[in-house]
Design a protein around this motif. Structure first.
Motif, PDB file in Angstrom:
ATOM      1  N   ASP A  67       0.591  -1.287   0.459  1.00  0.00           N
ATOM      2  CA  ASP A  67       0.152  -0.160  -0.011  1.00  0.00           C
ATOM      3  C   ASP A  67       1.043   1.242  -0.087  1.00  0.00           C
ATOM      4  N   GLY A  68       2.316   1.212  -0.107  1.00  0.00           N
ATOM      5  CA  GLY A  68       2.984   2.365  -0.458  1.00  0.00           C
ATOM      6  C   GLY A  68       3.732   2.552   0.906  1.00  0.00           C
ATOM      7  N   ASN A  69       3.550   1.838   1.990  1.00  0.00           N
ATOM      8  CA  ASN A  69       3.841   2.474   3.140  1.00  0.00           C
ATOM      9  C   ASN A  69       5.521   1.681   3.262  1.00  0.00           C
ATOM     10  N   ASP A  70       6.383   2.153   3.475  1.00  0.00           N
ATOM     11  CA  ASP A  70       8.354   1.531   3.436  1.00  0.00           C
ATOM     12  C   ASP A  70       8.165   1.564   5.132  1.00  0.00           C
ATOM     13  N   VAL A  71       7.649   0.388   5.753  1.00  0.00           N
ATOM     14  CA  VAL A  71       8.156   0.579   6.796  1.00  0.00           C
ATOM     15  C   VAL A  71       8.497  -0.940   7.235  1.00  0.00           C
ATOM     16  N   PRO A  72       9.707  -1.011   7.832  1.00  0.00           N
ATOM     17  CA  PRO A  72       9.914  -2.522   8.069  1.00  0.00           C
ATOM     18  C   PRO A  72       9.361  -3.185   9.209  1.00  0.00           C
ATOM     19  N   ALA A  73       8.835  -4.568  10.259  1.00  0.00           N
ATOM     20  CA  ALA A  73       8.072  -4.453  11.254  1.00  0.00           C
ATOM     21  C   ALA A  73       9.804  -4.883  11.832  1.00  0.00           C
ATOM     22  N   LEU A  74       8.683  -4.273  13.496  1.00  0.00           N
ATOM     23  CA  LEU A  74      10.362  -5.206  14.405  1.00  0.00           C
ATOM     24  C   LEU A  74      10.092  -6.073  15.269  1.00  0.00           C
ATOM     25  N   GLN A  75      10.918  -7.507  14.438  1.00  0.00           N
ATOM     26  CA  GLN A  75      10.383  -8.578  14.836  1.00  0.00           C
ATOM     27  C   GLN A  75      10.706  -9.212  16.875  1.00  0.00           C
ATOM     28  N   PRO A  76       9.706  -9.653  16.784  1.00  0.00           N
ATOM     29  CA  PRO A  76       9.274  -9.676  17.778  1.00  0.00           C
ATOM     30  C   PRO A  76      10.941 -11.054  18.655  1.00  0.00           C
ATOM     31  N   GLU A  77      11.104 -10.755  20.135  1.00  0.00           N
ATOM     32  CA  GLU A  77      11.954 -12.243  20.256  1.00  0.00           C
ATOM     33  C   GLU A  77      11.291 -13.060  20.322  1.00  0.00           C
ATOM     34  N   GLY A  78      12.386 -13.926  20.218  1.00  0.00           N
ATOM     35  CA  GLY A  78      12.039 -15.472  20.573  1.00  0.00           C
ATOM     36  C   GLY A  78      10.948 -15.735  18.916  1.00  0.00           C
ATOM     37  N   GLU A  79      10.353 -17.126  19.500  1.00  0.00           N
ATOM     38  CA  GLU A  79       9.981 -17.113  18.351  1.00  0.00           C
ATOM     39  C   GLU A  79       8.411 -17.086  17.913  1.00  0.00           C
ATOM     40  N   ASP A  80       7.742 -16.404  19.153  1.00  0.00           N
ATOM     41  CA  ASP A  80       6.669 -15.729  19.370  1.00  0.00           C
ATOM     42  C   ASP A  80       6.656 -14.665  20.004  1.00  0.00           C
ATOM     43  N   GLY A  81       5.557 -13.877  19.457  1.00  0.00           N
ATOM     44  CA  GLY A  81       5.879 -12.467  20.501  1.00  0.00           C
ATOM     45  C   GLY A  81       3.895 -12.550  21.560  1.00  0.00           C
ATOM     46  N   PHE A  82       3.722 -10.985  22.387  1.00  0.00           N
ATOM     47  CA  PHE A  82       2.495 -11.950  22.280  1.00  0.00           C
ATOM     48  C   PHE A  82       2.284  -9.953  23.240  1.00  0.00           C
ATOM     49  N   VAL A  83       2.019  -9.694  23.281  1.00  0.00           N
ATOM     50  CA  VAL A  83       1.171  -8.397  24.221  1.00  0.00           C
ATOM     51  C   VAL A  83       0.126  -8.876  25.332  1.00  0.00           C
ATOM     52  N   GLU A  84      -0.592  -7.880  26.165  1.00  0.00           N
ATOM     53  CA  GLU A  84      -1.765  -8.185  26.916  1.00  0.00           C
ATOM     54  C   GLU A  84      -2.664  -7.461  26.410  1.00  0.00           C
ATOM     55  N   THR A  85      -3.895  -7.915  26.268  1.00  0.00           N
ATOM     56  CA  THR A  85      -4.834  -6.930  25.644  1.00  0.00           C
ATOM     57  C   THR A  85      -6.414  -7.971  26.405  1.00  0.00           C
ATOM     58  N   GLY A  86      -7.340  -6.498  26.239  1.00  0.00           N
ATOM     59  CA  GLY A  86      -8.177  -6.975  27.266  1.00  0.00           C
ATOM     60  C   GLY A  86      -9.555  -5.790  26.833  1.00  0.00           C
ATOM     61  N   ALA A  87     -10.649  -6.450  27.464  1.00  0.00           N
ATOM     62  CA  ALA A  87     -11.927  -5.854  26.454  1.00  0.00           C
ATOM     63  C   ALA A  87     -12.518  -5.168  27.620  1.00  0.00           C
ATOM     64  N   GLY A  88     -13.536  -4.470  27.734  1.00  0.00           N
ATOM     65  CA  GLY A  88     -14.445  -4.276  29.170  1.00  0.00           C
ATOM     66  C   GLY A  88     -14.056  -3.237  29.947  1.00  0.00           C
ATOM     67  N   GLY A  89     -14.889  -3.065  31.136  1.00  0.00           N
ATOM     68  CA  GLY A  89     -14.483  -2.303  31.670  1.00  0.00           C
ATOM     69  C   GLY A  89     -15.250  -1.795  32.887  1.00  0.00           C
ATOM     70  N   SER A  90     -16.186  -1.133  33.224  1.00  0.00           N
ATOM     71  CA  SER A  90     -16.180  -0.993  34.768  1.00  0.00           C
ATOM     72  C   SER A  90     -16.812   0.810  34.702  1.00  0.00           C
ATOM     73  N   GLY A  91     -18.372   0.243  36.340  1.00  0.00           N
ATOM     74  CA  GLY A  91     -18.698   1.074  35.831  1.00  0.00           C
ATOM     75  C   GLY A  91     -19.204   1.211  36.728  1.00  0.00           C
ATOM     76  N   SER A  92     -21.047   2.190  37.283  1.00  0.00           N
ATOM     77  CA  SER A  92     -21.146   2.151  38.792  1.00  0.00           C
ATOM     78  C   SER A  92     -22.770   1.368  38.694  1.00  0.00           C
ATOM     79  N   GLY A  93     -23.378   0.986  40.169  1.00  0.00           N
ATOM     80  CA  GLY A  93     -24.676   0.359  40.570  1.00  0.00           C
ATOM     81  C   GLY A  93     -25.212   1.017  41.635  1.00  0.00           C
ATOM     82  N   PHE A  94     -25.896   0.239  41.883  1.00  0.00           N
ATOM     83  CA  PHE A  94     -26.511   1.272  43.671  1.00  0.00           C
ATOM     84  C   PHE A  94     -27.587   0.017  44.122  1.00  0.00           C
ATOM     85  N   ILE A  95     -27.464  -0.713  45.158  1.00  0.00           N
ATOM     86  CA  ILE A  95     -28.162  -1.830  45.820  1.00  0.00           C
ATOM     87  C   ILE A  95     -29.627  -0.797  45.967  1.00  0.00           C
ATOM     88  N   ILE A  96     -30.403  -1.716  45.684  1.00  0.00           N
ATOM     89  CA  ILE A  96     -31.328  -1.403  45.633  1.00  0.00           C
ATOM     90  C   ILE A  96     -32.796  -1.919  46.858  1.00  0.00           C
TER      91      ILE A  96
END
Length: 544
Positions: A67-96
């Motif tokens: 796509d016209g972007n000359d950007v070499p990747a930074l290879q991960p260490e070892g055979e595989d790389g990993f990052v931490e991922t997450g989804a969701g979050g927090s909110g509020s509520g009240f006791i009824i």
């Protein structure tokens, strides 16, 4: 004679102490204390390790180059790389209901309800984190602005593996207790044409609970307060979190506002519009009226319009609870004692409030709001006069001192002020005539005379040479300058009305007193003793 005078002073001071009144709990304090213990943080999120291979990263690099972007990747260490991922979050509520039933917004818990959708979001967020880690951020931003980032995100997400998946569905009570919840009923968010509500249950009894009001009675311009746990006011916030203690994260935020409109959504469900603050993390928290009753649930705020926020009316939530066969109740042992404590404190009955609060605290320990309420009660009790704390002993003391008190009152009325010499009260001697601003050199009509009775100027006599003489600490605006820190810059003013001398307090900080009585205005009589700033400030005698 000296002993008699000292005794009179002691008796009068004791009598003044008996007149002290302890301020009751204010309306705003009562509202905050009645609601905040029942507000909870609701967390519904997942985390995982996003594992990717060098081959999948090379495929992204090749696609970027195509796509016209000359950007070499930074290879991960070892055979595989990993990052931490997450989804969701927090909110509020009240006791009824104190038996463990909680109301919140549907979108607060929706991230963990659908396992397939949860994995999709985890993969997508992990892929984005991987791109940011290995490729220039400026290039990725340009691609994102052109809506082309998914071309690289989707294949990377599909080729990756998720490991060590951890799903958290829990409620944090305001006293720090953490409990897992189960969902009893759920309605989708507003944009999915739902009511955006969810009712949860935790395994804890004898909890604080709110009172549900009637949203049909809500009117435009009515005051409203939102209560919750905005993420921007916690120790986890990227901007201010560095100087906030994590110990205070469960200190709910209490935001004031007003109702600005009553609207309806596309499903013809009523919605309350308000300018009350609703930020990420506030969703699901209660919005209360001036009686501390819940009239809405914080649901949504426009990111580009600070003054436009929306609440789900509580009557909509009542129908939702009825369909879920969950009863709202502000009863229960904790609430009985706690509301009795609030009522007593609102009436200034702090001893009774302290006893009821102690009973409630044993059922819901370590609550920051209950502890703060208890500190308020302790301060109020310490300032109570002794006869309120020890009524029986006080009766005996009163019987023993009633004769001395009568003597003290007699001498106070006769002499007006103990400790002031006859020489200071004598109106004779040299005096300085003080005239209002702008009347210098004009014939002066003496309204009366002031004699300063204490301090370094004791015995100094001032003739009141006209109407409109100002008294205070600021020499540029006052004709009579009293250099005492308890005297306000403009403290009082003397004017003449129908031949009488009127003393007017000009909203001074420490008050103006005539013969022991605080006044706003008072016609002076010969022999009156005036205190500017209180008994221990500046004393002046008036002579007609």
């Amino acid at each position: 004679m000296l002993r008699a005078r000292l005794l009179i002073v002691v008796v009068l001071l004791a009598a003044a102490g008996c007149r002290q009144e302890v301020a009751p709990l204010s309306d705003s304090e009562r509202i905050a204390y009645s609601v905040k213990p029942a507000v909870v943080r609701v967390s519904a999120f997942a985390t995982a390790d996003f594992l990717y291979s060098p081959e999948s990263l090379k495929a992204v690099e090749n696609a970027l180059r195509e796509d016209g972007n000359d950007v070499p990747a930074l290879q991960p260490e070892g055979e595989d790389g990993f990052v931490e991922t997450g989804a969701g979050g927090s909110g509020s509520g009240f006791i009824i209901n104190g038996e463990g039933y909680i109301l919140t917004s549907g979108h607060v818990i929706s991230p963990t309800r659908d396992p397939a959708e949860l994995q999709r979001i985890l993969r997508r967020n992990g892929a984005i984190a991987t791109l940011v880690r290995h490729f220039p951020v400026d290039t990725l931003r340009a691609i994102y602005r052109n809506d082309a980032l998914d071309r690289y995100v989707e294949p990377l997400a599909a080729a990756a593996t998720l490991a060590d998946l951890r799903v958290v569905n829990q409620v944090e009570l305001s006293n720090g207790e953490t409990l897992p919840f189960k969902v009893l009923d759920y309605s989708p968010p507003l944009h999915e044409r739902g009511m955006d509500l969810a009712v949860l249950q935790v395994g804890r009894k004898l909890l604080p609970a709110v009172v549900l009001g009637d949203s049909d009675t809500v009117r435009v311009a009515e005051p409203v307060w939102s209560v919750g746990y905005p993420a921007v006011a916690s120790s986890t916030d990227a901007v201010i979190g560095g100087w906030l203690s994590s110990d205070s994260d469960l200190e709910a935020t209490f935001n004031p506002g007003t109702v600005t409109a009553i609207r309806s959504n596309v499903a013809r469900m009523p919605v309350i519009q308000s300018n009350v603050a609703i930020y990420p993390g506030n969703s699901g928290g209660p919005a209360v009226n001036g009686r501390g009753e819940v009239i809405g649930i914080s649901t949504w705020g426009h990111t580009n319009a600070e003054q436009i926020k929306f609440l789900v009316p509580v009557n909509v939530a009542k129908r939702f609870l009825s369909e879920a066969k969950v009863a709202a109740s502000s009863g229960g042992e904790f609430n009985v004692h706690y509301r009795a404590a609030l009522k007593a404190a609102s009436e200034g009955k702090w001893l009774e409030a302290k006893k009821e609060l102690a009973r409630a605290s044993t059922l819901f320990p370590k609550s920051p709001d209950l502890m703060r309420f208890g500190n308020d009660a302790d301060r109020a009790i310490r300032s109570l006069p002794l006869w309120r704390l020890y009524p029986i002993a006080t009766i005996a003391a009163i019987l023993a001192t009633v004769a001395l008190l009568a003597i003290g009152i007699f001498w106070a009325l006769r002499r007006r002020r103990p400790g002031i010499s006859r020489e200071a009260l004598n109106p004779g001697g040299v005096e300085t005539v003080v005239a209002p601003e702008g009347t210098a050199g004009a014939p002066q009509s003496i309204l009366g005379r002031f004699t300063i009775l204490n301090g370094t100027r004791s015995g100094e006599k001032l003739g009141l040479g006209g109407s409109g003489i100002r008294i205070g600490r600021e020499s540029t605006i006052c004709e009579i300058v009293l250099e005492n820190p308890k005297v306000s810059r403009l403290h009082a003013e003397v004017v003449s009305i129908d031949g009488k001398v009127l003393l007017i307090d000009r909203n001074s900080s420490n008050g103006t007193y005539v013969n022991d009585q605080k006044i706003d205005r008072r016609f002076l009589q010969d022999g009156d003793i005036i205190y500017f700033g209180g008994r221990n400030a500046v004393a002046v005698a008036f002579h007609a």
